[in-house]
Scaffold this motif. Structure first.
Motif, PDB file in Angstrom:
ATOM      1  N   PHE A  19      35.822  35.605  22.178  1.00 49.99           N
ATOM      2  CA  PHE A  19      34.645  36.282  21.631  1.00 49.99           C
ATOM      3  C   PHE A  19      35.075  37.713  21.316  1.00 49.99           C
ATOM      4  N   GLY A  20      35.113  38.069  20.047  1.00 46.04           N
ATOM      5  CA  GLY A  20      35.546  39.409  19.683  1.00 46.04           C
ATOM      6  C   GLY A  20      37.047  39.576  19.882  1.00 46.04           C
ATOM      7  N   ALA A  21      37.464  40.826  19.970  1.00 46.76           N
ATOM      8  CA  ALA A  21      38.891  41.141  20.053  1.00 46.76           C
ATOM      9  C   ALA A  21      39.430  41.091  21.472  1.00 46.76           C
ATOM     10  N   GLY A  22      38.567  41.207  22.468  1.00 47.96           N
ATOM     11  CA  GLY A  22      39.026  41.269  23.851  1.00 47.96           C
ATOM     12  C   GLY A  22      39.363  39.919  24.426  1.00 47.96           C
ATOM     13  N   PRO A  23      39.949  39.920  25.619  1.00 47.54           N
ATOM     14  CA  PRO A  23      40.299  38.647  26.262  1.00 47.54           C
ATOM     15  C   PRO A  23      39.061  37.939  26.817  1.00 47.54           C
ATOM     16  N   ALA A  24      39.152  36.626  26.865  1.00 49.07           N
ATOM     17  CA  ALA A  24      38.082  35.806  27.449  1.00 49.07           C
ATOM     18  C   ALA A  24      38.342  35.654  28.941  1.00 49.07           C
ATOM     19  N   PRO A  25      37.301  35.471  29.743  1.00 46.61           N
ATOM     20  CA  PRO A  25      37.515  35.233  31.176  1.00 46.61           C
ATOM     21  C   PRO A  25      38.230  33.898  31.396  1.00 46.61           C
ATOM     22  N   THR A  26      38.941  33.819  32.520  1.00 44.69           N
ATOM     23  CA  THR A  26      39.698  32.615  32.852  1.00 44.69           C
ATOM     24  C   THR A  26      39.333  32.155  34.262  1.00 44.69           C
ATOM     25  N   ASP A  27      39.796  30.977  34.608  1.00 43.13           N
ATOM     26  CA  ASP A  27      39.627  30.485  35.978  1.00 43.13           C
ATOM     27  C   ASP A  27      40.254  31.453  36.969  1.00 43.13           C
ATOM     28  N   ALA A  28      41.429  31.980  36.623  1.00 39.59           N
ATOM     29  CA  ALA A  28      42.135  32.914  37.517  1.00 39.59           C
ATOM     30  C   ALA A  28      41.294  34.159  37.786  1.00 39.59           C
TER      31      ALA A  28
END
Length: 179
Positions: A54-63
């Motif tokens: 979503f957008g330019a930033g990173p997406a959340p992950t399980d980690a």
């Protein structure tokens, strides 16, 4: 015209049914009983994070969810008026140092971006969900917020918008527990 008591039987039955349904609910509310929606995930490891960028930033992950410390997962959408109402409280929590991962639910990316430009961005990371993650997490609708502890377990689920009242009575105690 003669009095016919049988005419009042349907009304009496209807009144009895209303009394049987509404009165216990009112007495539960007066006694302060919890009216929250249940979740089978409480105390269990959070389901997989299955989002797209979503957008330019990173997406959340399980980690991210299994990192030490308290974190919130907030499902939201630009078309959701209660999401707009709760947003200032998310901003406040961010200012207090709470990590919040945003899951933009069934939304147009440009509409979600415009929402954040207008309202501010309280999220450490944001992902987009077309419904798969929401199903896995047992989502009823948006907004919904999950309190996650340092082991990746769900401590609390708040269905509906964060308000001043439930922030104090429900969310903050759960956040303290998750710390």
């Amino acid at each position: 015209m003669a009095f016919k008591p049988l005419y009042f039987v349907p009304v009496a039955i209807f009144a009895a049914l209303i009394g049987a349904v509404i009165l216990p609910k009112l007495s539960d509310q007066a006694a302060g009983k919890d009216d929250s929606l249940p979740s089978v995930l409480l105390g269990k490891e959070a389901p997989a994070v299955t989002v797209t960028a979503f957008g330019a930033g990173p997406a959340p992950t399980d980690a991210d969810l299994r990192q030490p410390g308290l974190k919130l997962v907030n499902f939201w959408a630009s078309w959701c008026q209660p999401c707009r109402a709760e947003h200032p409280l998310l901003e406040r929590l961010k200012a207090e140092g709470v990590t919040i991962y945003g899951i933009n639910y069934k939304d147009k990316p440009e509409a979600g971006q415009k929402f954040l430009e207008e309202m501010g961005n309280p999220f450490a990371k944001i992902g987009a969900d077309e419904g798969r993650m929401a199903l896995d997490w047992g989502l009823y609708g948006v907004p919904e917020t999950f309190v996650i502890d340092g082991e990746g377990k769900i401590v609390m689920r708040l269905a509906g918008p964060i308000t001043e009242a439930n922030l104090l009575s429900q969310l903050r105690p759960a956040m303290d527990q998750a710390r």
